[in-house]
Enzyme design. Sequence first.
Site, PDB file in Angstrom:
ATOM      1  CG  ASP A  16      -2.210  -3.166   7.151  1.00 31.70           C
ATOM      2  OD1 ASP A  16      -1.955  -2.366   6.895  1.00 31.70           O
ATOM      3  OD2 ASP A  16      -3.180  -2.699   8.286  1.00 31.70           O
ATOM      4  CE  LYS A  54     -10.113   0.658   2.566  1.00 33.42           C
ATOM      5  NZ  LYS A  54      -9.872   1.021   2.042  1.00 33.42           N
ATOM      6  CD1 TRP A  67      -2.925   1.811   0.330  1.00 32.59           C
ATOM      7  CD2 TRP A  67      -2.194   1.765   2.131  1.00 32.59           C
ATOM      8  NE1 TRP A  67      -3.001   2.259   0.949  1.00 32.59           N
ATOM      9  CE2 TRP A  67      -3.219   2.577   2.432  1.00 32.59           C
ATOM     10  CE3 TRP A  67      -1.956   1.735   4.164  1.00 32.59           C
ATOM     11  CZ2 TRP A  67      -3.403   3.874   3.245  1.00 32.59           C
ATOM     12  CZ3 TRP A  67      -2.360   2.624   4.707  1.00 32.59           C
ATOM     13  CH2 TRP A  67      -3.536   3.542   4.339  1.00 32.59           C
TER      14      TRP A  67
HETATM   15  C1  LIG Z   1      -3.601  -2.468   3.248  1.00 32.78           C
HETATM   16  C2  LIG Z   1      -4.286  -1.177   3.927  1.00 32.78           C
HETATM   17  N1  LIG Z   1      -3.627  -1.081   4.938  1.00 32.78           N
HETATM   18  C3  LIG Z   1      -4.063   0.691   5.809  1.00 32.78           C
HETATM   19  C4  LIG Z   1      -5.506   1.252   5.381  1.00 32.78           C
HETATM   20  C5  LIG Z   1      -5.888   1.974   6.306  1.00 32.78           C
HETATM   21  O1  LIG Z   1      -7.115   2.702   6.074  1.00 32.78           O
HETATM   22  P1  LIG Z   1      -7.686   2.996   6.470  1.00 32.78           P
HETATM   23  O2  LIG Z   1      -7.018   4.372   7.329  1.00 32.78           O
HETATM   24  O3  LIG Z   1      -9.011   4.179   5.960  1.00 32.78           O
HETATM   25  O4  LIG Z   1      -8.304   2.471   7.537  1.00 32.78           O
HETATM   26  C6  LIG Z   1      -5.247   0.973   3.603  1.00 32.78           C
HETATM   27  C7  LIG Z   1      -6.542   1.899   2.826  1.00 32.78           C
HETATM   28  N2  LIG Z   1      -5.993   1.470   1.369  1.00 32.78           N
HETATM   29  C8  LIG Z   1      -7.594   1.810   0.607  1.00 32.78           C
HETATM   30  O5  LIG Z   1      -8.460   1.017   0.479  1.00 32.78           O
HETATM   31  C9  LIG Z   1      -6.746   2.076  -1.108  1.00 32.78           C
HETATM   32  O6  LIG Z   1      -5.446   1.132  -0.518  1.00 32.78           O
HETATM   33  O7  LIG Z   1      -7.416   2.579  -2.079  1.00 32.78           O
HETATM   34  C10 LIG Z   1      -7.567   3.309   0.862  1.00 32.78           C
HETATM   35  O8  LIG Z   1      -9.082   3.432   1.572  1.00 32.78           O
HETATM   36  C11 LIG Z   1      -6.820   4.276   0.588  1.00 32.78           C
HETATM   37  O9  LIG Z   1      -6.753   5.223   1.701  1.00 32.78           O
HETATM   38  O10 LIG Z   1      -5.734   4.061   0.272  1.00 32.78           O
HETATM   39  C12 LIG Z   1      -4.604  -0.332   2.749  1.00 32.78           C
HETATM   40  O11 LIG Z   1      -5.443  -0.238   2.219  1.00 32.78           O
END
Ligand SMILES: Cc1ncc(COP(=O)(O)O)c(CN[C@](O)(C(=O)O)[C@@H](O)C(=O)O)c1O
Length: 401
Positions: A214, A250, A133
């Site tokens: 994660d 999610k 990510w």
């Molecule tokens: C592997 C991973 N870890 C942590 C997070 C953090 O998510 P949050 O802080 O919202 O709980 C994401 C979200 N990544 C995305 O889904 C994505 O890769 O598109 C998107 O939400 C993002 O923020 O980039 C993720 O893909």
Amino acid sequence: GSVFSHVVRAPEDPILGVTVAYNKDPSPVKLNLGVGAYRTEEGKPLVLNVVKKAERLLINDSSRVKEYLPIVGLADFNKLSAKLIFGADSPAIKENRVTTVQCLSGSGSLRVAGEFLAHHYHQCVIYIPQPTWGNHPKVFTLAGLSVKTYRYYDPTTRGLNFQGLLEDLGSAPSGAIVLLHACAHNPTGVDPTIEQWEHIRKLMRSKALLPFFDSAYQGFASGSLDADAQPVRLFVADGGECLVAQSYAKNLGLYGERVGALSIVLRSADVASRVESQLKTVIRPMYSSPPIHGASIVATILKDRNLFQEWTVELKAMADRIIRMRQQLFEALRARGTPGDWTHILKQIGMFTFTGLNSEQVAFMTKEYHVYMTSDGRISMAGLNTKMVPLLADAIHAAVM
Ligand SMILES: Cc1ncc(COP(=O)(O)O)c(CN[C@](O)(C(=O)O)[C@@H](O)C(=O)O)c1O
């Protein structure tokens, strides 16, 4: 003039910037497959029924107040989050060896962990998968850790580079931190098999590498919360220590509520309680205490058997819709005779397909077909629907011809 006149314009985030560009596109027909956010067959965001029910219960609870939460967050939420990932019968929980703090979703959990490790762990180097990510390296660098990568994805097989992974972890300095995607690897959609996880666990324990999971997609990989937690439970079962960042963005559709938790499993209850006290000294000067509403929704659902059961049904329905999108896209490409082997669309799991399209092909698809996706070729299958499959298949077909 301004004292900030020297400030230069920062580039848009590679993932969130895709949505910015999509929103600016005046085309009546366009498709956003960028951010990992679930959309229905109608292309709309989804608020789960079980979330609406929990919010109604909260609204009608006259005893509810808006007081500060403790620095560690909502106690019920923390306990229930630990049970969700480690299992209700987890010995680590029974022995009070788990400390859990509510954080600002997955990102906040990762950052708090990074800051804690930078101050309290002796080996401040973290190995992250290649690719991973896009926010991971930034979060850990800013937290004060030095970031290295380990081979993870094999572009030729579009599968796991297991040998490369073992070699890189095998040559990491002992005690190094290793970031692991608990399930549904982002962006590749490629996960180790449970046998490969066991191999990874043995190697990591033999070198005292510190596992840092994660978990942002529990329930989205297989549709089962328990199945998707197996890799984490495999490590915890050996009695060793690990960190786990959880996000409810999610799997409960609570994206904007910023609900998550950081759990650290320690060898003893005494160490767990001292670690919790140090996590509080990280959180207090960062944001002091976490938001109450999202955590209350999650606690309301997790503590009620009927709401929990209803959640598992809605979660499976989301996971199943994504799988149907994989099948439909694969069929559409096959019907077009699109050159290349597209079976990885079916084999990859979770929200994303790592298509193998390069940044030029992605730019072409955006320009000519108004299909928006990240430049690394990742598409969020959750953003696709039956009506738009032909547009995407046409765009991919034209891009590879
Ligand atoms: C592997 C991973 N870890 C942590 C997070 C953090 O998510 P949050 O802080 O919202 O709980 C994401 C979200 N990544 C995305 O889904 C994505 O890769 O598109 C998107 O939400 C993002 O923020 O980039 C993720 O893909």
